[in-house]
Scaffold this active site. Structure first.
Site, PDB file in Angstrom:
ATOM      1  N   GLY A  14     -42.732 -37.778  40.769  1.00 23.31           N
ATOM      2  CA  GLY A  14     -41.315 -38.008  40.540  1.00 23.31           C
ATOM      3  C   GLY A  14     -40.658 -36.777  39.940  1.00 23.31           C
ATOM      4  O   GLY A  14     -41.315 -35.782  39.621  1.00 23.31           O
ATOM      5  N   ASP A  15     -39.337 -36.822  39.816  1.00 21.55           N
ATOM      6  CA  ASP A  15     -38.561 -35.729  39.211  1.00 21.55           C
ATOM      7  C   ASP A  15     -38.699 -34.424  39.995  1.00 21.55           C
ATOM      8  O   ASP A  15     -38.655 -33.342  39.428  1.00 21.55           O
ATOM      9  CB  ASP A  15     -38.988 -35.499  37.744  1.00 21.55           C
ATOM     10  CG  ASP A  15     -38.871 -36.761  36.912  1.00 21.55           C
ATOM     11  OD1 ASP A  15     -37.797 -37.373  36.941  1.00 21.55           O
ATOM     12  OD2 ASP A  15     -39.864 -37.136  36.261  1.00 21.55           O
ATOM     13  N   GLY A  44     -34.376 -42.101  38.394  1.00 24.89           N
ATOM     14  CA  GLY A  44     -33.404 -41.223  37.738  1.00 24.89           C
ATOM     15  C   GLY A  44     -33.206 -39.969  38.567  1.00 24.89           C
ATOM     16  O   GLY A  44     -33.875 -38.963  38.332  1.00 24.89           O
ATOM     17  N   HIS A  45     -32.317 -40.027  39.557  1.00 24.96           N
ATOM     18  CA  HIS A  45     -32.117 -38.926  40.487  1.00 24.96           C
ATOM     19  C   HIS A  45     -30.836 -38.183  40.131  1.00 24.96           C
ATOM     20  O   HIS A  45     -29.741 -38.738  40.237  1.00 24.96           O
ATOM     21  CB  HIS A  45     -32.070 -39.447  41.917  1.00 24.96           C
ATOM     22  CG  HIS A  45     -33.339 -40.113  42.350  1.00 24.96           C
ATOM     23  ND1 HIS A  45     -33.481 -40.777  43.553  1.00 24.96           N
ATOM     24  CD2 HIS A  45     -34.547 -40.216  41.741  1.00 24.96           C
ATOM     25  CE1 HIS A  45     -34.710 -41.257  43.663  1.00 24.96           C
ATOM     26  NE2 HIS A  45     -35.370 -40.931  42.559  1.00 24.96           N
ATOM     27  N   THR A  46     -30.981 -36.954  39.706  1.00 27.98           N
ATOM     28  CA  THR A  46     -29.863 -36.198  39.152  1.00 27.98           C
ATOM     29  C   THR A  46     -29.116 -35.427  40.229  1.00 27.98           C
ATOM     30  O   THR A  46     -29.713 -34.729  41.045  1.00 27.98           O
ATOM     31  CB  THR A  46     -30.369 -35.219  38.081  1.00 27.98           C
ATOM     32  OG1 THR A  46     -31.080 -35.954  37.079  1.00 27.98           O
ATOM     33  CG2 THR A  46     -29.210 -34.481  37.437  1.00 27.98           C
ATOM     34  N   GLN A 231     -39.651 -42.311  42.612  1.00 29.41           N
ATOM     35  CA  GLN A 231     -40.927 -41.876  42.048  1.00 29.41           C
ATOM     36  C   GLN A 231     -41.594 -40.882  43.011  1.00 29.41           C
ATOM     37  O   GLN A 231     -40.898 -40.168  43.709  1.00 29.41           O
ATOM     38  CB  GLN A 231     -41.834 -43.063  41.716  1.00 29.41           C
ATOM     39  CG  GLN A 231     -41.349 -43.915  40.547  1.00 29.41           C
ATOM     40  CD  GLN A 231     -40.243 -44.879  40.907  1.00 29.41           C
ATOM     41  OE1 GLN A 231     -40.349 -45.641  41.857  1.00 29.41           O
ATOM     42  NE2 GLN A 231     -39.171 -44.859  40.153  1.00 29.41           N
TER      43      GLN A 231
END
EC number: 6.3.4.4
Length: 408
Positions: A14-15, A44-46, A231
């Site tokens: 993820g990230d 949490g997709h920025t 993820q």
């Protein structure tokens, strides 16, 4: 007639920059629809909006600033208690996405959150790394038909009675099965408060005001499809190191099932990775180090928190990356022609002398040539690389393929 779709998949933990890549693809695909293929509000997709402000997408597709609509697939878990705040924040920034959901998409209740947090608190230092938002507990509860709650069930006349049953029957039985004898005082108060159910019912009613029921099989009627996975492959429930996994399929498995139902025949799978490795939460991380040489890590999204701790770091291990993607690509494709490419992100954070590894071998890379070098060593074509957090910082080498989506 061929029907083509795009997919953005996290290749590790993820990230990796999935939100940025979805935003870039959506900008190149007017009238597209971003499909959430797994996960829920714990994602949490920025994305940085056109005015330079950050937004972290949890429910809504990361193509919203580029004008894409959003669809929650049957594998998505919706969280009405958090949905409205996110939608309001987007509206304030000028993004007003149309949102649809397959009727089968599951719904998180306050009781799933309560159980999740109680279990993680009881584990103490041995926490699994959960976000504490009830995602896994939602999956578990829905295995029992009498306690299941999907989007279509929010229209049921007996919704209140079903929520009372979840509170009075499911919660005590589940806590007992998990070995939780008593809840912490603050969680016990939430469980006992009648306002908990009343507030949740109000959230569900407001949720339905903004979400249109739309079956996955009619997905392509909404526009050119961009699947947004959550993820990463190394957190997949069937691939990751149990118990430090998510309760979902994070790669092609869900995507191909949705695509087959919708009549998609061709899929471009864009696997995203940073040029180094991160992990937020517990579990193994090969080559973990306190700091990375030659990399100035910038990550305002993954701030330290009580549920997942601090962001962990390691050099990018090409063997792990290669194996994870290869394993995902060997899964049953349901007759869909799949092409795969790599996206390498966060290159702007590197300095001369930064390194990756391939099992025990250390490979030093020139930042200017690192993305094609990494892609070559992994054995995939380079489809994108990012040199910053904004859409304009992404070099997309898939332009011709993306442009073809609008002509199918």
């Amino acid at each position: 007639m061929s029907i083509q779709a795009q997919a953005v998949i996290g290749a590790l933990y993820g990230d990796e920059g999935k939100g940025l890549m979805v935003d870039r693809l959506a900008a190149a695909t007017p009238g597209g629809v971003v499909v959430r293929s797994n996960g829920g509000a714990q994602a949490g997709h920025t994305v940085v909006d056109p005015a330079g402000r950050r937004h972290v997408f949890h429910h809504i597709g990361s193509g919203s600033f580029a004008g894409a609509s959003t669809h929650f697939s049957r594998f998505f878990v919706a969280h009405p208690m958090l949905f409205l705040d996110e939608l309001s924040a987007l509206n304030e920034r000028g993004a007003k996405p149309q949102i649809s959901s397959d009727p089968r998409a599951l719904i998180t209740t306050p009781f799933d959150i309560l159980i999740n947090q109680a279990v993680e608190l009881a584990r103490g230092a041995a926490r699994h790394g959960s976000c504490g938002l009830g995602f896994g507990e939602t999956i578990e509860r829905n295995l029992q038909p009498q306690f299941a709650l999907s989007t279509k069930d929010l229209f049921r006349p007996d919704l209140h009675a079903r929520l009372v049953s979840i509170r009075d029957s499911w919660v005590p039985g589940r806590l007992a099965a998990l070995g939780i004898a008593a809840l912490p005082e603050e969680l016990a108060a939430v469980l006992a408060d009648e306002i908990t159910i009343a507030g949740f019912e109000a959230d569900c009613a407001a949720y339905l005001d903004h979400v249109t029921l739309w079956p996955d099989r009619r997905l392509c009627e909404r526009g050119a499809v961009i699947f947004e996975a959550a993820q990463g492959l190394c957190l997949d429930q069937n691939r990751g190191a149990f118990p430090h996994v998510t309760r979902s399929n994070t790669g092609l498995a869900n995507i191909r099932a949705i695509a087959a139902e919708a009549g998609v025949t061709e899929l471009d799978a864009l696997y995203a990775t940073r040029c180094y490795t991160t992990r937020h939460g517990a579990g193994p991380l090969k080559g973990e180090v306190p700091t990375l040489l030659g990399v100035n890590v910038v990550d305002p999204t993954n701030a330290p928190n009580e549920w997942q701790g601090s962001l962990r770091l390691a050099p990018l291990d090409l063997f792990t990356l290669r194996e994870a993607i290869a394993d995902d690509l060997t899964s049953d494709r349901s007759g869909i022609a799949v092409k795969a490419g790599l996206a390498v992100t966060c290159l702007d954070q590197t300095e001369d002398g930064f390194a990756v590894t391939d099992q025990e071998e250390v490979i030093r890379l020139d930042p200017a040539k690192a993305a094609p070098d990494i892609a070559g060593l992994v054995g995939l074509p380079l489809w994108a690389e990012s040199w910053g957090p904004r859409r304009r910082d992404v070099k997309l080498y898939l332009e011709a393929a993306v442009a073809s989506l609008t002509t199918q």
